[in-house]
Design an enzyme around this catalytic site. Sequence first.
Site, mmCIF file in Angstrom:
data_model
loop_
_atom_site.group_PDB
_atom_site.id
_atom_site.type_symbol
_atom_site.label_atom_id
_atom_site.label_comp_id
_atom_site.label_asym_id
_atom_site.label_seq_id
_atom_site.Cartn_x
_atom_site.Cartn_y
_atom_site.Cartn_z
ATOM 1 N N GLU A 89 2.843 -3.323 -2.074
ATOM 2 C CA GLU A 89 3.387 -1.968 -2.107
ATOM 3 C C GLU A 89 3.732 -1.573 -3.537
ATOM 4 O O GLU A 89 4.461 -2.284 -4.234
ATOM 5 C CB GLU A 89 4.613 -1.867 -1.203
ATOM 6 C CG GLU A 89 5.073 -0.443 -0.981
ATOM 7 C CD GLU A 89 6.128 -0.322 0.104
ATOM 8 O OE1 GLU A 89 7.000 0.550 -0.032
ATOM 9 O OE2 GLU A 89 6.075 -1.101 1.090
ATOM 10 N N LYS A 283 13.741 -2.334 6.501
ATOM 11 C CA LYS A 283 12.383 -2.626 6.011
ATOM 12 C C LYS A 283 12.378 -2.609 4.494
ATOM 13 O O LYS A 283 11.744 -3.439 3.839
ATOM 14 C CB LYS A 283 11.395 -1.614 6.571
ATOM 15 C CG LYS A 283 9.934 -1.881 6.197
ATOM 16 C CD LYS A 283 9.516 -1.203 4.893
ATOM 17 C CE LYS A 283 8.065 -1.501 4.562
ATOM 18 N NZ LYS A 283 7.672 -0.956 3.235
ATOM 19 N N ASP A 299 8.351 -19.203 4.254
ATOM 20 C CA ASP A 299 7.824 -18.550 5.448
ATOM 21 C C ASP A 299 8.492 -17.196 5.641
ATOM 22 O O ASP A 299 9.573 -17.096 6.218
ATOM 23 C CB ASP A 299 8.078 -19.460 6.661
ATOM 24 C CG ASP A 299 7.427 -18.944 7.935
ATOM 25 O OD1 ASP A 299 7.016 -17.770 7.966
ATOM 26 O OD2 ASP A 299 7.335 -19.720 8.905
ATOM 27 N N HIS A 396 7.786 7.133 -5.687
ATOM 28 C CA HIS A 396 6.795 6.335 -4.952
ATOM 29 C C HIS A 396 5.379 6.833 -5.228
ATOM 30 O O HIS A 396 4.466 6.036 -5.461
ATOM 31 C CB HIS A 396 7.094 6.390 -3.454
ATOM 32 C CG HIS A 396 6.141 5.594 -2.623
ATOM 33 N ND1 HIS A 396 6.214 4.214 -2.530
ATOM 34 C CD2 HIS A 396 5.079 5.958 -1.860
ATOM 35 C CE1 HIS A 396 5.252 3.773 -1.737
ATOM 36 N NE2 HIS A 396 4.550 4.816 -1.325
#
Length: 441
Positions: A89, A283, A299, A396
């Site tokens: 991202e 998130k 992990d 962004h």
Amino acid sequence: MFQNMYKPVSGFSKKTKAQKLEWLATTHFSNDETAIATLKKYWNSDEKLQKLHDDFIENTISNYYLPLGVAPNFLINGTLFTLPMVIEESSVVAAASNAAKFWLNKGGFTSNVISTQKNGQVHVNFFGKQSDISTFFSEVKPKLIESIASLQKNMQKRGGGLIDIVLLNSTKALNGYYQLHCTFETLDAMGANFINSCLEEIARTFETEASTYTPFKNCNQSPEVVLSILSNFVPECLVRAQVSCKVEDLTTKHIDGAVFAQKFVRAIDIAKVEPRRAVTHNKGIMNGIDAVVLATGNDFRAVEAGVHAYASKDGNYTSLTDAKVENGIFTFSIEIPLALGTVGGLTSLHPLTKLAFTLLQKPNAKQLMQIVAVAGLAQNFAAIRSLVTTGIQKGHMKMHLMNILNQMEATELEKEKAVTFFTEHQVTHSSVESFVENLRN
């Protein structure tokens, strides 16, 4: 509708890599040489290194690259760090870096490990009297612990190992359902293999002893092990991170510190009570956490699952971060479960993971927990800061500009002109397309 275009393949894992590629070419890529050439393009020219990557998983056909970036200027507990981050991202590393820079001269981040226990369960069916299984467990518990003596010998030498086993009656949730709930300390190892090996041995011993236990024989009701597995929900493996400063120190040329703090706290409060906002909020936190977890060979799926479960621990999905203003002091914090390792798994195998640990000054597991928690807090701060000031899309989309240009196969000159132009103009996919087309015409 999909069509059955292919026949099942047998013995695929036993084929050589060349044979696997040949099968893919003929069955899935219509003998497209470009497709196979693309897969081969990502092979490492160092055959030894490529073989190492091939052995990480089964049926390897190529390597899938993700960018490894760094976010400098993270002051954590008085020590300066540069964080390695693996993520696709576009704005994540930039946001983390900006947050680190913002807090650098305000005392930086503080972090502390609250607890480090991990856990696993032997899940058991038993439809007899509760008193029978409770009495049996009390008698057999020493044998269960003794059964894993050889498995935990080395772990105990380092100060870890099994902490306790308790019998949990879960029959109110599911008829006949009991658990042997086992807690462990695994030190610098994430400990999944160790815990699972212990659980399986405990399960075998439990069933063997149960098969000869007289009360079970008399009522023809003996416990049956359904499965044995560690849990990725580790609410006893907690770390906390926070930043704080005077409200006036939040003032920038764009916004007054008191106004910013009020809007910031309100944004966190909204994420506390509205699950639809909380999911996106968390998130963003995981953008920072996952990126460092992946860079260090841990992990990230296990971390994700455990963190989101923790966000729901009180019955409602809510924000993982807290913010408040008290006596003129702004405080922003996070408390999350993180089961991480600095030894074992890929941590000592993947060459880039080794470099990531060197970059982080070779932390132990507790120190890594603190660093990762800070990454999540920094990411969340950057996101909320944008949301309550300029909005998140401006920054962004500026970061996304290069992705759009690369999709259009823009030249270096076109990219340079586009970056200059969109410094003062809004970035959208259509506006970038129009700009490049006008250049070309």
